[in-house]
Design a protein around this motif. Structure first.
Motif, short mmCIF file in Angstrom:
data_model
loop_
_atom_site.label_atom_id
_atom_site.label_comp_id
_atom_site.label_asym_id
_atom_site.label_seq_id
_atom_site.Cartn_x
_atom_site.Cartn_y
_atom_site.Cartn_z
N SER A 169 10.92 -37.39 -30.54
CA SER A 169 10.62 -35.99 -30.26
C SER A 169 9.43 -35.86 -29.32
O SER A 169 9.44 -35.05 -28.38
CB SER A 169 10.36 -35.25 -31.57
N MET A 170 8.40 -36.67 -29.56
CA MET A 170 7.22 -36.63 -28.69
C MET A 170 7.58 -37.05 -27.28
O MET A 170 7.14 -36.44 -26.29
CB MET A 170 6.12 -37.53 -29.26
N ASN A 171 8.41 -38.09 -27.17
CA ASN A 171 8.83 -38.55 -25.84
C ASN A 171 9.67 -37.49 -25.14
O ASN A 171 9.54 -37.29 -23.92
CB ASN A 171 9.63 -39.85 -25.96
N LYS A 231 10.11 -38.78 -35.00
CA LYS A 231 8.85 -38.21 -34.50
C LYS A 231 8.52 -38.75 -33.12
O LYS A 231 8.16 -38.00 -32.20
CB LYS A 231 7.71 -38.50 -35.47
N ILE A 251 4.86 -28.35 -27.92
CA ILE A 251 4.84 -28.90 -29.28
C ILE A 251 6.20 -28.66 -29.94
O ILE A 251 6.73 -27.55 -29.88
CB ILE A 251 3.74 -28.24 -30.13
N ASN A 266 -1.74 -30.10 -31.75
CA ASN A 266 -0.96 -30.80 -30.73
C ASN A 266 -0.14 -31.94 -31.32
O ASN A 266 0.26 -32.85 -30.62
CB ASN A 266 -1.90 -31.37 -29.66
N SER A 267 0.11 -31.92 -32.59
CA SER A 267 0.89 -32.99 -33.19
C SER A 267 2.32 -32.55 -33.40
O SER A 267 2.62 -31.38 -33.42
CB SER A 267 0.28 -33.42 -34.52
N THR A 268 3.20 -33.50 -33.54
CA THR A 268 4.61 -33.22 -33.78
C THR A 268 4.98 -33.75 -35.15
O THR A 268 4.96 -34.94 -35.38
CB THR A 268 5.49 -33.90 -32.71
N GLU A 296 -2.72 -35.59 -27.70
CA GLU A 296 -3.42 -35.71 -28.97
C GLU A 296 -4.92 -35.63 -28.75
O GLU A 296 -5.46 -36.23 -27.81
CB GLU A 296 -3.07 -37.03 -29.66
N CYS A 331 9.44 -34.26 -25.57
CA CYS A 331 8.53 -33.19 -25.14
C CYS A 331 7.80 -33.57 -23.85
O CYS A 331 7.66 -32.75 -22.94
CB CYS A 331 7.52 -32.89 -26.25
N ARG A 332 7.35 -34.82 -23.77
CA ARG A 332 6.66 -35.24 -22.56
C ARG A 332 7.61 -35.20 -21.35
O ARG A 332 7.21 -34.80 -20.25
CB ARG A 332 6.12 -36.68 -22.73
#
Length: 438
Positions: A138-140, A135, A2, A390-392, A156, A142-143
């Motif tokens: 950032s999520m991409n 956002k 996260i 689990n959110s960013t 999510e 992290c993955r």
């Protein structure tokens, strides 16, 4: 993993917050990038700031040029310091901040180890770096890093459409009772507080207040509790709700037990000294109440100021969302009592706290835009709040309630009025049975 990206105006506060963890042996500086080296490899806040100063002094328009990022692997992940360094570098590169100065701090004071990155979003010419779709990017990132370093994925959670979200109460809505229930049922699970005043300070972030009432039943004095929803002015636009409507955990007896348990646990709370020092730093690096609150919000602390009809401060409460503890100022130090803050802010905050902790002389850059804009008091989305989130979030001022939403059980549609009535009927039946046997 996260990621949380916070933005602020005062880099001294962000650096000092993290350096305090290092000084208290609850953290370490893992890596630096474009930061001036020191002879012994040790850093002070002033030394770190000197590497950011040219960037911040060149800035003339960006109101919040400071980045305070946290990267939080799953607690089940085993991440070495070397991997943390690589993860931090890769994340900054993927987000477009790879050429910026930054410091990577490791935090070890809560149950899961994580890292904080302090940097700036303006380049050496004072120009703000692009943050479009931050956002999503950032999520991409992290993955991608989860796959590269074989970390457990953070996906999510599906939200139940009928679930009552844990959020500030809106008295204009029809389900005020359910809204209040979704808050007060869960706060004791996550927070420690030692008094009704501290409990109310926490409730105020959710537009709720609780009042103690006394009554006499069969010649015995009984203590009760009622809850009110609050409007934008802090006034009570609704009728009171008895605590019995929300279950035993909302009543006075249960709360008093929680107060006693919190007193024991908070005696040895390691974050107490860090919080105290953070507040003292804010008192000495800001000039008014608004900026003081903003600086602490950037560090995961909400400040609740209580005033009487004459606008005199009679209470200061600090809610530390990382340690999930609520403190009155006087509990932290005699120099953090209400009287001290009355004096501090009496003349536009020009007076300083007596016996302040030592802070190196550093002049903060001034922006053209006035940073002293009022902010609504609201719950804070701390970087490291709860493992179940689990959110960013791209903004640290986003509501804390979103962090809690995914943790709450689905079965929140219980009618406590109906439950209380059923319990009352059971007691009545028992009494009748007992009389019948006589």
């Amino acid at each position: 993993m996260i990621a949380k990206i916070g933005r602020g105006a005062n880099i001294i506060g962000a650096l000092y917050y993290n350096q305090l963890k290092v000084d208290q042996e609850n953290g370490a500086i893992l890596a630096t990038h474009r930061i001036r080296e020191t002879v012994n490899g040790q850093f002070t806040v002033n030394q770190l700031y000197s590497s950011f100063e040219p960037y911040l002094m060149a800035n003339r328009r960006t109101e919040k040029p400071v980045l305070h990022i946290s990267l939080n692997p799953n607690p089940k992940d085993s991440v070495t310091d070397e991997d943390f360094k690589k993860i931090a570098k890769d994340y900054m590169d993927l987000m477009g901040y790879g050429d910026q100065p930054y410091v990577v701090f490791k935090h070890t004071d809560i149950e899961r180890t994580h890292i904080h990155i302090v940097s700036t979003c303006v380049d050496r010419y004072g120009k703000k770096l692009p943050d479009s779709y931050e956002k999503l990017r950032s999520m991409n990132a992290c993955r991608e890093l989860e796959q590269k370093y074989q970390l457990l994925p953070a996906t999510e959670k599906n939200q139940n459409s009928k679930e009552v979200i844990f959020k500030p109460v809106d008295y204009k809505e029809a389900n005020v009772k359910s809204q209040i229930a979704s808050v007060i049922r869960h706060l004791p699970k996550y927070y420690k507080y030692q008094s009704l005043g501290a409990y109310n300070a926490l409730l105020s972030l959710f537009n709720i207040t609780a009042e103690q009432i006394t009554g006499e039943i069969q010649g015995r004095i009984k203590l009760g509790l009622v809850y009110f929803a609050l409007d934008e002015k802090g006034e009570k636009p609704t009728n009171p709700f008895k605590s019995s409507l929300f279950g035993k955990q909302a009543g006075m007896e249960s709360l008093q037990n929680h107060f006693e348990q919190s007193k024991v646990k908070m005696k040895t709370e390691p974050s107490k000294e860090i919080l105290k020092n953070s507040i003292e730093v804010a008192m000495n690096t800001t000039t008014n109440e608004i900026d003081f609150k903003k600086q602490l919000v950037d560090q995961g602390v909400n400040t609740v100021v209580r005033r009487n009809d004459k606008e005199r401060i009679y209470g200061m409460t600090f809610i530390d969302h990382e340690s999930r503890t609520v403190w009155n100022g006087s509990q932290l130090s005699k120099n953090l009592s209400a009287n001290i803050f009355n004096e501090l802010w009496k003349k536009d905050g020009t007076q300083k706290v007596p016996n302040p902790i030592k802070i190196e002389n550093t002049v903060l850059p001034k922006n053209k835009e006035n940073d002293s804009k009022p902010e609504n008091e609201k719950p804070h989305a701390l970087f490291d709040f709860l493992n179940g989130n689990n959110s960013t979030h791209s903004n640290i001022d986003f509501g804390l309630v979103e962090s809690l939403g995914s943790l709450l059980p689905n079965g929140q549609g219980e009618d406590y009025e109906e439950q209380a009535f059923a319990n009352q009927m059971k007691k009545k039946a028992k009494r009748n049975n007992h009389r019948g046997k006589k």
